[in-house]
Design an enzyme around this catalytic site. Structure first.
Site, PDB file in Angstrom:
ATOM      1  CB  ALA A 157      27.280  20.600  97.426  1.00  0.00           C
ATOM      2  CE1 TYR A 158      31.635  26.591 101.796  1.00  0.00           C
ATOM      3  CE2 TYR A 158      32.791  24.980 103.153  1.00  0.00           C
ATOM      4  CZ  TYR A 158      32.593  26.290 102.755  1.00  0.00           C
ATOM      5  OH  TYR A 158      33.350  27.300 103.297  1.00  0.00           O
ATOM      6  CB  ALA A 159      34.184  19.774  99.992  1.00  0.00           C
ATOM      7  CB  SER A 161      31.717  25.280  95.734  1.00  0.00           C
ATOM      8  OG  SER A 161      31.811  25.535  97.118  1.00  0.00           O
ATOM      9  CE  LYS A 162      34.503  28.443 100.096  1.00  0.00           C
ATOM     10  NZ  LYS A 162      34.821  29.874  99.843  1.00  0.00           N
TER      11      LYS A 162
END
Length: 250
Positions: A157-159, A161-162
């Site tokens: 999820a973090y990757a 978004s980035k």
């Protein structure tokens, strides 16, 4: 029509996430290079005040403001204040971000929404205002992560978004054709900030540090050096790029 500032001392930099480890290092480095700095923070007022004091005690020019990067009204007011205090904005560095780690099957969707709001919407809001209000000769630097290339479990999820940050940033560089404004993304690897080190046993930190050929973690100063390059006169030919600052880890 605005013109390019003639000296480093004329430049004004707006730094979001300035209460964080990387944000503080970036703000202090740009101030040391001669920029007036607008320090934007969301929840870390004490740390932002410490950064402000560190800059002004060395003779730098800075103000600290609270603003939510995902709130277009608050961010527009921050740009207004920068223009009122220092005459304009030449550099925008958007270090603000949220990271919540969990496997896809286990991630709380509320955490997904929070990362999207700060990392994607926040970056879009800041970039939109920068596109409208940066002076000629300016620079916008957004922040991604080297995790987008590492495919590490727990980071989906973090990757994601980035990855969105990289896409919008690189497209914006093309949209600003003819404006003499550079737009780039910095993608740090593991960096020895208090947030990164918190809760990690030393053996885990050592294993992470050994992943890159330099066999150490990055430091906030390493990341700030890259921002100083991209925002300064020697970085004007670097545009529309994602710069991976990770010691060769990926």
């Amino acid at each position: 029509m605005t013109t390019t500032p003639t000296t480093q001392a004329d430049r004004v930099a707006l730094v979001t996430g300035a209460s964080g480890g990387i944000g503080r290092a970036v703000a202090e480095r740009l101030a040391a290079d001669g920029d007036a700095v607008v320090l934007l923070y969301s929840g870390g007022r004490q740390r932002a005040d410490e950064t402000l004091a560190a800059i002004t005690e060395r003779g730098g020019r800075a103000i600290a403001l609270r603003a939510d990067v995902a709130d277009e009204t608050e961010m527009a007011a921050a740009f207004d204040r920068a223009e009122q205090e220092f005459g304009g904005v030449d550099v925008v560095v958007n270090t603000a971000g949220v990271m919540v780690l969990a496997p896809v099957a286990e991630l709380d969707l509320a955490d997904l929404d929070r990362m999207h709001r700060v990392n994607i919407r926040g970056t879009f809001v800041v970039s939109q205002l920068a596109a409208r209000r940066l002076r000629s000769g300016g620079a916008l630097i957004n922040f991604s992560t080297s995790v987008t290339r590492l495919q590490q479990p727990g980071y989906a999820a973090y990757a994601a978004s980035k990855g969105a940050v990289e896409a919008m940033t690189l497209i914006l560089a093309r949209e600003l054709r003819g404006r003499d404004i550079t737009v780039n993304t910095v993608a740090p690897g593991p960096t020895a900030t208090p947030l990164f080190l918190e809760g990690k046993p030393q053996d885990l930190v050592d294993r992470i540090a050994d992943l890159n050929p330099m066999q150490r973690l990055g430091t906030p100063a390493d990341i700030a050096d890259s921002v100083a390059f991209l925002s300064g006169p020697t970085g004007r030919w670097t545009n529309g790029q994602t710069l991976y600052v990770n010691g060769g880890a990926a």
